[in-house]
Design an enzyme around this catalytic site. Structure first.
Site, PDB file in Angstrom:
ATOM      1  CG  PHE A   5       0.331   4.532   4.161  1.00  0.00           C
ATOM      2  CD1 PHE A   5      -0.658   4.500   4.697  1.00  0.00           C
ATOM      3  CD2 PHE A   5       1.049   3.463   3.253  1.00  0.00           C
ATOM      4  CE1 PHE A   5      -0.780   3.594   5.020  1.00  0.00           C
ATOM      5  CE2 PHE A   5       0.146   1.995   3.745  1.00  0.00           C
ATOM      6  CZ  PHE A   5      -1.146   2.251   4.909  1.00  0.00           C
ATOM      7  CB  THR A  65      -1.252   0.312   1.070  1.00  0.00           C
ATOM      8  OG1 THR A  65      -1.939  -0.734   1.106  1.00  0.00           O
ATOM      9  CG2 THR A  65      -1.794   1.832   1.697  1.00  0.00           C
TER      10      THR A  65
END
Length: 267
Positions: free
Chosen positions: A172, A170
């Site tokens: 960020f 992921t």
């Protein structure tokens, strides 16, 4: 330094924030809009938000908020997502009949549920929140979350690394209020909209091609309240130099809207 995140303590956003800003104080928010409200209101110094998962795709709400709020991307970070089955101490795998987690996390652990057909997958609002729920409610159930959640809520990891795809990351963003470009910035995120006429997108992208500026990402999002109109979001492989500024000025000549969302160092 106070850092706002969406989700519970022990979430992947919490882990990312701690890695990006060691020693920071985490302010947990129930909704993403609260994260941006706190940042613009000044009750936190910065915020960390997930923007894209390598398997599930973009976080649409966060793109919309970046467009409409007075915030600026300062940094990006890629976190390897490792899903773990976490339950209260004393429980064994054979005790578990139900597993809670965010729908995306459940979907990324399909192989686990195929191997354990007696265990029911139950959607929950947050990965770390699912661990908090099963432990605080003393359920004979488990949650799927990161290892950090087990430490925060004193849970026991019954199975580690149960995600199907080990290349699960992921991305960020660390965001702040107002524009600030850090030294060494070599990546730019922008949003732009165009008139719906032939060749409009070609002309927009040509301003970068003509200057040998690469794009690592481009996608479109609907404009709220204006059906069938779209905003394009793009990541440019350039910083705040003369060539990049000229390209953005050129883009402004052919686009209805251009907003620089951030200029930062690539992860």
């Amino acid at each position: 330094m106070k850092v706002a995140i969406q989700g519970e303590a022990g979430s992947f956003s919490h882990e990312a924030a701690k890695r990006m800003l060691p020693g920071c104080a985490i302010v947990c928010c129930a909704r993403s809009v609260e994260v941006f409200d706190r940042l613009e209101g000044g009750s936190v110094n910065t915020a960390v938000i997930p923007i894209e998962n390598s398997l599930a795709g973009s976080v649409a709400e966060h793109f919309d908020l970046l467009l409409t709020r007075n915030v600026f991307i300062q940094q990006e970070y890629r976190l390897r997502i490792v899903h773990n089955l976490i339950a209260a101490p004393g429980l064994k795998m054979s005790d578990i009949r139900r597993v809670y987690s965010h729908p995306v996390a459940l979907d990324q652990c399909r192989d686990f549920f195929q191997k354990h057909p007696r265990i029911e997958a139950t959607p929950f609002y947050d990965t770390a929140g699912s661990v908090k729920h099963v432990i605080n409610s003393r359920l004979r159930a488990a949650g799927i979350a990161g290892r950090h959640a087990a430490a925060v809520y004193k849970g026991r990891i019954l199975a580690a690394g149960i995600e199907d795809d080990k290349r699960n990351f992921t991305r960020f963003f660390l965001i702040r209020k107002g524009r600030r470009v850090v030294n060494g910035a070599d990546k730019t995120s922008i949003a732009f909209s165009l008139k719906n006429v032939p060749g409009a997108l070609f002309k927009a992208l040509s301003v970068f091609a003509l200057r040998d500026i690469g794009l690592s990402k481009i996608e479109s999002r609907p404009v709220r309240g204006r059906p069938w109109e779209y905003v394009f979001y793009a990541d440019l492989l350039c910083g705040d130099d003369k060539v990049a500024r000229n390209a953005l000025r050129h883009l402004a000549e052919v686009a209805d809207l251009v907003k620089v969302l951030g200029i930062y160092q690539a992860a």
